[in-house]
Design an enzyme around this catalytic site. Structure first.
Site, PDB file in Angstrom:
ATOM      1  N   GLU A   4       0.815  -1.228   0.000  1.00  0.00           N
ATOM      2  CA  GLU A   4       0.000   0.000   0.000  1.00  0.00           C
ATOM      3  C   GLU A   4       0.842   1.270   0.000  1.00  0.00           C
ATOM      4  O   GLU A   4       0.327   2.361  -0.203  1.00  0.00           O
ATOM      5  CB  GLU A   4      -0.879   0.025   1.268  1.00  0.00           C
ATOM      6  CG  GLU A   4      -2.026  -0.950   1.284  1.00  0.00           C
ATOM      7  CD  GLU A   4      -1.635  -2.336   1.808  1.00  0.00           C
ATOM      8  OE1 GLU A   4      -0.447  -2.698   1.745  1.00  0.00           O
ATOM      9  OE2 GLU A   4      -2.530  -3.048   2.275  1.00  0.00           O
ATOM     10  N   TRP A  22       0.042  -7.835  26.387  1.00  0.00           N
ATOM     11  CA  TRP A  22       0.519  -8.217  25.063  1.00  0.00           C
ATOM     12  C   TRP A  22       1.951  -8.746  25.125  1.00  0.00           C
ATOM     13  O   TRP A  22       2.815  -8.142  25.752  1.00  0.00           O
ATOM     14  CB  TRP A  22       0.513  -6.999  24.133  1.00  0.00           C
ATOM     15  CG  TRP A  22      -0.855  -6.626  23.655  1.00  0.00           C
ATOM     16  CD1 TRP A  22      -2.045  -7.140  24.088  1.00  0.00           C
ATOM     17  CD2 TRP A  22      -1.168  -5.651  22.656  1.00  0.00           C
ATOM     18  NE1 TRP A  22      -3.075  -6.545  23.417  1.00  0.00           N
ATOM     19  CE2 TRP A  22      -2.580  -5.630  22.536  1.00  0.00           C
ATOM     20  CE3 TRP A  22      -0.410  -4.799  21.854  1.00  0.00           C
ATOM     21  CZ2 TRP A  22      -3.236  -4.779  21.636  1.00  0.00           C
ATOM     22  CZ3 TRP A  22      -1.055  -3.960  20.967  1.00  0.00           C
ATOM     23  CH2 TRP A  22      -2.460  -3.951  20.861  1.00  0.00           C
TER      24      TRP A  22
HETATM   25  P1  ADP Z   1       1.806  -8.941   3.398  1.00  0.00           P
HETATM   26  O1  ADP Z   1       0.771  -8.403   4.334  1.00  0.00           O
HETATM   27  O2  ADP Z   1       1.316 -10.041   2.540  1.00  0.00           O
HETATM   28  O3  ADP Z   1       3.113  -9.269   4.054  1.00  0.00           O
HETATM   29  P2  ADP Z   1       3.115  -6.646   2.284  1.00  0.00           P
HETATM   30  O4  ADP Z   1       4.213  -7.224   1.519  1.00  0.00           O
HETATM   31  O5  ADP Z   1       2.464  -5.439   1.786  1.00  0.00           O
HETATM   32  O6  ADP Z   1       2.024  -7.760   2.396  1.00  0.00           O
HETATM   33  O7  ADP Z   1       3.644  -6.478   3.741  1.00  0.00           O
HETATM   34  C1  ADP Z   1       3.528  -5.342   4.537  1.00  0.00           C
HETATM   35  C2  ADP Z   1       3.759  -5.721   5.960  1.00  0.00           C
HETATM   36  O8  ADP Z   1       5.039  -6.336   6.132  1.00  0.00           O
HETATM   37  C3  ADP Z   1       3.788  -4.573   6.915  1.00  0.00           C
HETATM   38  O9  ADP Z   1       2.489  -4.149   7.253  1.00  0.00           O
HETATM   39  C4  ADP Z   1       4.533  -5.165   8.102  1.00  0.00           C
HETATM   40  O10 ADP Z   1       3.676  -5.920   8.942  1.00  0.00           O
HETATM   41  C5  ADP Z   1       5.511  -6.101   7.458  1.00  0.00           C
HETATM   42  N1  ADP Z   1       6.842  -5.473   7.420  1.00  0.00           N
HETATM   43  C6  ADP Z   1       7.443  -4.878   6.393  1.00  0.00           C
HETATM   44  N2  ADP Z   1       8.678  -4.441   6.737  1.00  0.00           N
HETATM   45  C7  ADP Z   1       8.850  -4.755   8.035  1.00  0.00           C
HETATM   46  C8  ADP Z   1       9.899  -4.565   8.997  1.00  0.00           C
HETATM   47  N3  ADP Z   1      11.053  -3.993   8.672  1.00  0.00           N
HETATM   48  N4  ADP Z   1       9.688  -5.007  10.257  1.00  0.00           N
HETATM   49  C9  ADP Z   1       8.554  -5.619  10.604  1.00  0.00           C
HETATM   50  N5  ADP Z   1       7.539  -5.831   9.752  1.00  0.00           N
HETATM   51  C10 ADP Z   1       7.673  -5.408   8.485  1.00  0.00           C
END
Ligand code: ADP
Length: 545
Positions: free
Chosen positions: A328, A438
């Site tokens: 997004e 949590w």
């Molecule tokens: P999906 O929900 O299928 O993984 P995306 O590829 O759009 O789809 O992923 C976005 C999500 O990935 C973020 O909302 C987050 O939860 C996670 N994410 C991305 N980068 C990081 C990071 N550096 N640390 C933790 N979570 C991350």
């Protein structure tokens, strides 16, 4: 009073023309076998092929706003599609080659793709859903491979050969759709995000900026992230715009070929999900791996385990960065660049953060009632983001619950400090709600993975009669070790609050991964619910929340 500046729309054709003419000698190397051998084309050639692609698609009747799907590996063809399809005013729809058939059919039909460009090696995967595709008029196959299963098809190289170069790129409103990508849909159907020319152009400037990755003509970028996943994090457009050579690994992403590709092509910049880098580290235990060409390695898409960063630094002398973003958000929003003045001894603590918000994006943290929490590095809530490359809705699916006063709700939980450093503690759906408190699955994973006997570990919430939820830890032991649950509990006792100590453990050969290589906690939870995991119980210490 208005400014006196010209209003040149920010279009992908500008990226295309600039790379093609100003950096015509830069190269795209497409790897063709696991040894790292590659076929090389110049940016000038890629630009001309993008022109021919546009002419060929126009000949097939593709017009403004028509969606053209790609079902391709990371290679030169995919780059031609990235450039030519949006530049002609059509819409690139990158299809995830690892989606389940039903989801693949759903996204093609939902986006109403008119044409799909498919790699010859992927024909069988697309053929599984061909009968369900309601809007696809033409399938164009690239390279060798058995095609009959798809019925009537066209050949990519024949089409380009028959089309002329020199397509006259049209000028139009920069807010028009350039490309679309569906989220992986962890719950319900995938949701479509539509990038505009303007958002893509600005994001391209952002990923090349010195405030982030500083990609420039002297770089050689290894595009590890699939081009069907959030624009490969913007690296193809970024590299083409500034003349950085591109190394396209196709399907050769396992540790051994990746090491060979890096040794052969000597990239300077790369980015990928943590599992890619963790596999490479394991490979380096028993093989010669030379990463000395890399000046910048980013881990993103999922929480980067601290131990991964530490071992990378010890083994390869590379200080990794962590990046954060979502489909997004185009996706880059934050990168864990250490602040000025951080001494060498302090840098690691900054690099381990989720990331520092990059110029152009705003981030805030909100509490349970939507109230904005202070940026004090302590208050924990949901991250919300806003900016010119953040989606404001989903395609044909308003989802008002995902937005809040013009901000995108990310579903990620954590804190933000006064200097823009984000620290994610979990996803709202992964956090463990134990006795009203949590437990961060990410923090527990971090600690478990720092044990030398552990290769990978994922933590999920499982139902518990007394505490409502408790953590279950799935562990892949490191090769040649025989770590036990008791060992790990004893190890954790020093590192996490007593009431976090997990009672339930399972030892597995592999953690299930999503289509883009992240831990698939949904699958782990389901396997547990169906009784398919052998769970070892380590009785107390009982939680005392
Ligand atoms: P999906 O929900 O299928 O993984 P995306 O590829 O759009 O789809 O992923 C976005 C999500 O990935 C973020 O909302 C987050 O939860 C996670 N994410 C991305 N980068 C990081 C990071 N550096 N640390 C933790 N979570 C991350």
């Amino acid at each position: 009073m208005l400014g006196t500046m010209q209003e040149a729309p920010l279009l992908i054709s500008n990226i295309l023309r600039h790379g093609q003419h100003v950096y015509g000698d830069s190269v795209v190397a497409t790897v063709v076998d696991p040894s790292g051998a590659a076929e090389t084309s110049t940016f000038a050639e890629v630009g001309e092929r993008a022109e021919r692609l546009a002419a060929a698609l126009a000949e097939l009747g593709v017009g403004e706003d028509d969606r053209v799907g790609t079902f391709l590996w990371n290679n030169r063809t995919h780059l031609e599609a990235y450039l030519g399809i949006p530049a002609m005013g059509a819409v690139l729809h990158t299809l995830n080659i690892r989606l389940f058939p039903d989801q693949l059919a759903y996204v093609v039909n939902h986006a109403e793709d008119q044409v799909i460009i498919v790699d010859g090696s992927l024909v069988p995967l697309l053929a599984r859903v061909r009968d369900q595709l309601r809007t696809v008029r033409h399938i164009v196959v690239v390279g060798p491979g058995e095609r009959d299963a798809l019925g009537t098809t066209l050949d990519y190289d024949d089409l380009l050969a028959a089309a002329g170069p020199g397509y006259a790129w049209p000028t139009f409103d920069e807010r028009r759709a350039a490309a679309m990508c569906y989220t992986s849909g962890t719950t319900g159907n995938p949701k479509g995000v539509v990038y505009s020319h303007r958002s893509t152009f600005l994001h391209t400037m952002a990923v090349t900026s010195a405030a982030t990755l500083g990609i420039n003509e002297r770089d050689r970028v290894l595009a590890v992230v699939p081009m069907f996943h959030a624009n490969a994090w913007g690296t193809p457009y970024g590299a083409y715009f500034v003349g950085a050579d591109l190394v396209m690994p196709q399907q050769f992403l396992q540790a051994a070929p990746l090491a060979a590709i890096i040794a052969t092509h000597r990239p300077t910049v790369s980015a990928g999900v943590p599992t890619i880098w963790n596999d490479l580290l394991r490979h380096a235990e028993t093989n010669e791996v030379d990463l000395s060409s890399l000046r910048s390695v980013t881990s993103g898409g999922a929480a980067m385990p601290r131990i991964l960063m530490e071992r990378f630094s010890e083994r390869f002398g590379i200080g990794m960065l962590q990046g954060w973003g979502m489909t997004e958000t185009s996706p880059l929003c934050a990168l864990s660049t250490p602040p000025k003045g951080a001494g060498p001894g302090e840098e690691a603590q900054w690099r381990a953060k989720t990331g520092r918000v990059i110029p152009g994006v705003e981030v805030r943290v909100t509490g349970p009632d939507g109230e904005v929490l202070p940026n004090d590095g302590v208050a924990v809530g949901e991250f919300e983001v806003r900016g010119p490359w953040i989606t404001g809705s989903y395609y044909g699916d308003p989802s008002p619950d995902r937005f809040h006063d013009g901000w995108l709700r990310t579903g990620d939980v954590g804190s933000l400090d006064a200097h823009g450093y984000m620290q994610i503690s979990d996803r709202t759906k992964d956090v463990i709600k134990s006795g009203g408190e949590w437990i961060s699955s990410v923090e527990l994973e971090n600690e478990v993975m720092s044990h030398p006997g552990v290769f990978e570990a994922a933590v999920v919430a499982v139902p518990d009669a007394k505490w409502s939820e408790r953590p279950l830890v799935a562990v892949v032991p490191a090769e040649g070790t025989s770590v036990t649950a008791e060992d790990l509990v004893a190890y954790l006792e020093e590192r996490v609050p007593r009431w976090w100590l997990p009672e339930r453990w399972t030892f597995v050969e592999e953690i299930p991964k999503t289509s883009v290589g992240k831990f698939d906690k949904k699958v782990l939870r389901a396997e547990h619910a169906e009784g398919r995991l052998a769970v070892v119980e380590v009785p107390p210490p009982a939680p005392s929340a």
